[in-house]
Design a protein around this motif. Structure first.
Motif, mmCIF file in Angstrom:
data_model
loop_
_atom_site.group_PDB
_atom_site.id
_atom_site.type_symbol
_atom_site.label_atom_id
_atom_site.label_comp_id
_atom_site.label_asym_id
_atom_site.label_seq_id
_atom_site.Cartn_x
_atom_site.Cartn_y
_atom_site.Cartn_z
ATOM 1 N N TYR A 1 0.841 -1.194 0.000
ATOM 2 C CA TYR A 1 0.000 0.000 0.000
ATOM 3 C C TYR A 1 0.880 1.249 0.000
ATOM 4 N N TYR A 2 0.516 2.221 -0.839
ATOM 5 C CA TYR A 2 1.273 3.464 -0.940
ATOM 6 C C TYR A 2 0.318 4.652 -0.841
ATOM 7 N N SER A 3 0.419 5.386 0.256
ATOM 8 C CA SER A 3 -0.425 6.574 0.440
ATOM 9 C C SER A 3 0.324 7.840 0.053
ATOM 10 N N ASN A 4 1.467 7.681 -0.591
ATOM 11 C CA ASN A 4 2.308 8.800 -0.991
ATOM 12 C C ASN A 4 2.664 8.617 -2.470
ATOM 13 N N ALA A 5 2.386 9.629 -3.280
ATOM 14 C CA ALA A 5 2.599 9.510 -4.730
ATOM 15 C C ALA A 5 4.065 9.293 -5.075
ATOM 16 N N SER B 1 -13.113 2.480 -14.484
ATOM 17 C CA SER B 1 -12.614 3.775 -14.040
ATOM 18 C C SER B 1 -11.299 3.701 -13.282
ATOM 19 N N GLN B 2 -10.983 2.546 -12.725
ATOM 20 C CA GLN B 2 -9.760 2.430 -11.945
ATOM 21 C C GLN B 2 -8.556 2.234 -12.861
ATOM 22 N N THR B 3 -7.588 3.111 -12.725
ATOM 23 C CA THR B 3 -6.382 3.019 -13.533
ATOM 24 C C THR B 3 -5.520 1.867 -13.036
ATOM 25 N N PHE B 4 -5.077 1.017 -13.956
ATOM 26 C CA PHE B 4 -4.189 -0.067 -13.536
ATOM 27 C C PHE B 4 -3.133 -0.322 -14.599
ATOM 28 N N GLN B 5 -2.043 -0.943 -14.157
ATOM 29 C CA GLN B 5 -0.964 -1.302 -15.073
ATOM 30 C C GLN B 5 -0.457 -2.685 -14.700
ATOM 31 N N ILE B 6 -0.155 -3.476 -15.721
ATOM 32 C CA ILE B 6 0.376 -4.824 -15.530
ATOM 33 C C ILE B 6 1.825 -4.829 -15.990
ATOM 34 N N TYR B 7 2.695 -5.366 -15.155
ATOM 35 C CA TYR B 7 4.120 -5.455 -15.464
ATOM 36 C C TYR B 7 4.457 -6.928 -15.664
ATOM 37 N N GLN C 1 10.493 -13.349 -13.784
ATOM 38 C CA GLN C 1 10.269 -14.174 -12.598
ATOM 39 C C GLN C 1 8.808 -14.185 -12.162
ATOM 40 N N ASP C 2 8.161 -13.045 -12.265
ATOM 41 C CA ASP C 2 6.753 -12.938 -11.891
ATOM 42 C C ASP C 2 6.182 -11.697 -12.573
ATOM 43 N N SER C 3 4.902 -11.465 -12.369
ATOM 44 C CA SER C 3 4.270 -10.258 -12.899
ATOM 45 C C SER C 3 3.620 -9.517 -11.744
ATOM 46 N N ALA C 4 3.345 -8.246 -11.957
ATOM 47 C CA ALA C 4 2.753 -7.420 -10.908
ATOM 48 C C ALA C 4 1.657 -6.548 -11.496
ATOM 49 N N VAL C 5 0.760 -6.106 -10.622
ATOM 50 C CA VAL C 5 -0.303 -5.181 -10.999
ATOM 51 C C VAL C 5 -0.267 -3.999 -10.039
ATOM 52 N N THR C 6 -0.420 -2.792 -10.589
ATOM 53 C CA THR C 6 -0.583 -1.607 -9.748
ATOM 54 C C THR C 6 -1.944 -0.982 -10.036
ATOM 55 N N LEU C 7 -2.580 -0.507 -8.979
ATOM 56 C CA LEU C 7 -3.824 0.254 -9.105
ATOM 57 C C LEU C 7 -3.602 1.594 -8.437
ATOM 58 N N SER C 8 -3.964 2.656 -9.147
ATOM 59 C CA SER C 8 -3.572 3.978 -8.662
ATOM 60 C C SER C 8 -4.710 4.993 -8.694
ATOM 61 N N PRO C 9 -4.829 5.812 -7.630
ATOM 62 C CA PRO C 9 -5.765 6.928 -7.635
ATOM 63 C C PRO C 9 -5.109 8.205 -8.155
ATOM 64 N N TYR C 10 -3.794 8.139 -8.385
ATOM 65 C CA TYR C 10 -3.067 9.337 -8.801
ATOM 66 C C TYR C 10 -3.280 9.576 -10.297
ATOM 67 N N SER D 1 -3.537 12.873 -2.895
ATOM 68 C CA SER D 1 -4.409 12.073 -2.025
ATOM 69 C C SER D 1 -4.770 10.752 -2.687
ATOM 70 N N GLY D 2 -5.014 9.764 -1.843
ATOM 71 C CA GLY D 2 -5.402 8.450 -2.330
ATOM 72 C C GLY D 2 -4.405 7.386 -1.911
ATOM 73 N N ILE D 3 -4.784 6.145 -2.085
ATOM 74 C CA ILE D 3 -3.931 5.017 -1.726
ATOM 75 C C ILE D 3 -3.782 4.106 -2.940
ATOM 76 N N ALA D 4 -2.553 3.927 -3.386
ATOM 77 C CA ALA D 4 -2.254 3.030 -4.501
ATOM 78 C C ALA D 4 -1.838 1.673 -3.947
ATOM 79 N N ILE D 5 -2.037 0.633 -4.744
ATOM 80 C CA ILE D 5 -1.636 -0.696 -4.300
ATOM 81 C C ILE D 5 -0.819 -1.393 -5.376
ATOM 82 N N VAL D 6 0.020 -2.302 -4.923
ATOM 83 C CA VAL D 6 0.838 -3.140 -5.798
ATOM 84 C C VAL D 6 0.680 -4.575 -5.313
ATOM 85 N N THR D 7 0.479 -5.489 -6.239
ATOM 86 C CA THR D 7 0.401 -6.899 -5.870
ATOM 87 C C THR D 7 1.029 -7.771 -6.949
#
Length: 301
Positions: free
Chosen positions: A72-76, A220-226, A230-239, A249-255
């Motif tokens: 979780y990232y609450s800082n851009a 509406s939710q912005t996301f990116q797939i990497y 070795q593995d892949s990741a997804v980010t979802l961002s309010p920024y 403001s907002g909380i972004a996530i990475v999984t």
């Protein structure tokens, strides 16, 4: 294990940057040298006690620092640094952006983005200079990220929503809505230049860049797939870095959870199947440009 430790070190750096802490600050807290902190950020981690101490100091849960589950990232600034790290190791970037991936926008846009973000600073902010300094740090990182992606020529697949594009053109490159009419007209013209450039990109289809225009509004939710070796990741961002930008403001996530990556790839695949590409996509954008130009002409009467 070395790759896992390297990722922990990368997350440590991202969280540290978001707290506006230097390596010296971490070193003083841990009672170690600055060089040792840099080694930690390179993945040379040997004791769980060190991670526990760092997680408490940074006010981050140990599972998040370890990358267990969701980060979780609450800082851009922290989040964009984490994006940069993920992109460095990616073989492909796939995403749904609003309105367009910042990696596909022009250098002029990045200059305009600074103006927009400063305009968006609330009048209630106590320290305006500090807020501007924070924006400049974010922009420095975004420009570094753009340069790295261009240098590595990472293949990009980008889904763009037609409604997002239309809103972008109608609002223009503004950070607030109380600007003089003449300024708004200039900002709309600047937005048109970006979309005209996007049209040219779609028509010429440079190697490694695929853009699909979705009729209406994609999720509406912005996301990116990497996609990585070795593995892949997804980010979802309010920024937001497009119209009405937001980095405050907002909380972004990475999984990296395989089921999350799979679900988002399935969503993107479905959007891509129905998207307009190449000449068809460019024609759709030009119709939107014509339609919004008519609105601009009408408002000027």
């Amino acid at each position: 294990m070395s790759i896992q430790f390297e990722e922990i070190g990368r997350r440590l750096r991202a969280y540290r940057m978001g707290k506006n802490l230097s390596a010296d600050d971490i070193a003083a807290h841990l009672g170690i040298s600055r060089a040792a902190v840099y080694r930690l950020e390179k993945g040379e981690i040997v004791k769980i006690q060190i991670l526990e101490s760092i997680s408490k100091f940074l006010d981050v849960s140990l599972p998040s620092l370890l990358g267990v589950g969701v980060e979780y990232y609450s800082n851009a600034l922290s989040f964009f640094e984490r994006m940069r790290q993920l992109e460095e190791k990616s073989l492909h970037l796939l995403g749904n952006f609003s309105p367009v991936s910042s990696l596909l926008l022009s250098p002029d846009y990045m200059v305009a983005l600074r103006v927009m973000l400063i305009e968006a600073i609330s009048d209630t902010v106590a320290d305006r200079e500090k807020a501007i300094a924070a924006i400049d740090k974010i922009l420095d990182l975004l420009n570094e990220r753009r340069e790295s992606a261009m240098r590595r020529r990472v293949p990009i697949v980008s889904i763009v929503g037609s409604q997002d594009i239309e809103r972008f053109l109608l609002l223009g490159l503004v950070g607030r809505f109380d600007l003089p009419a003449a300024v708004v007209a200039e900002r709309r013209a600047a937005a048109r230049k970006e979309i005209e450039r996007l049209c040219a990109t779609i028509e010429h289809q440079p190697i490694g860049t695929q853009i699909g225009i979705v009729e209406g509004q994609p999720p509406s939710q912005t996301f990116q797939i990497y996609e990585r070796e070795q593995d892949s990741a997804v980010t979802l961002s309010p920024y937001r870095l497009g119209d009405q930008p937001n980095v405050s403001s907002g909380i972004a996530i990475v999984t990296t959870a395989p089921e999350a990556v799979r679900h988002f790839k399935e969503t993107l695949d479905a959007q891509w199947a129905g998207a307009k590409k190449g000449a068809e996509g460019a024609a759709m954008l030009r119709r939107i440009l014509d339609r919004t130009a008519a609105v601009d002409a009408g408002s000027g009467d």
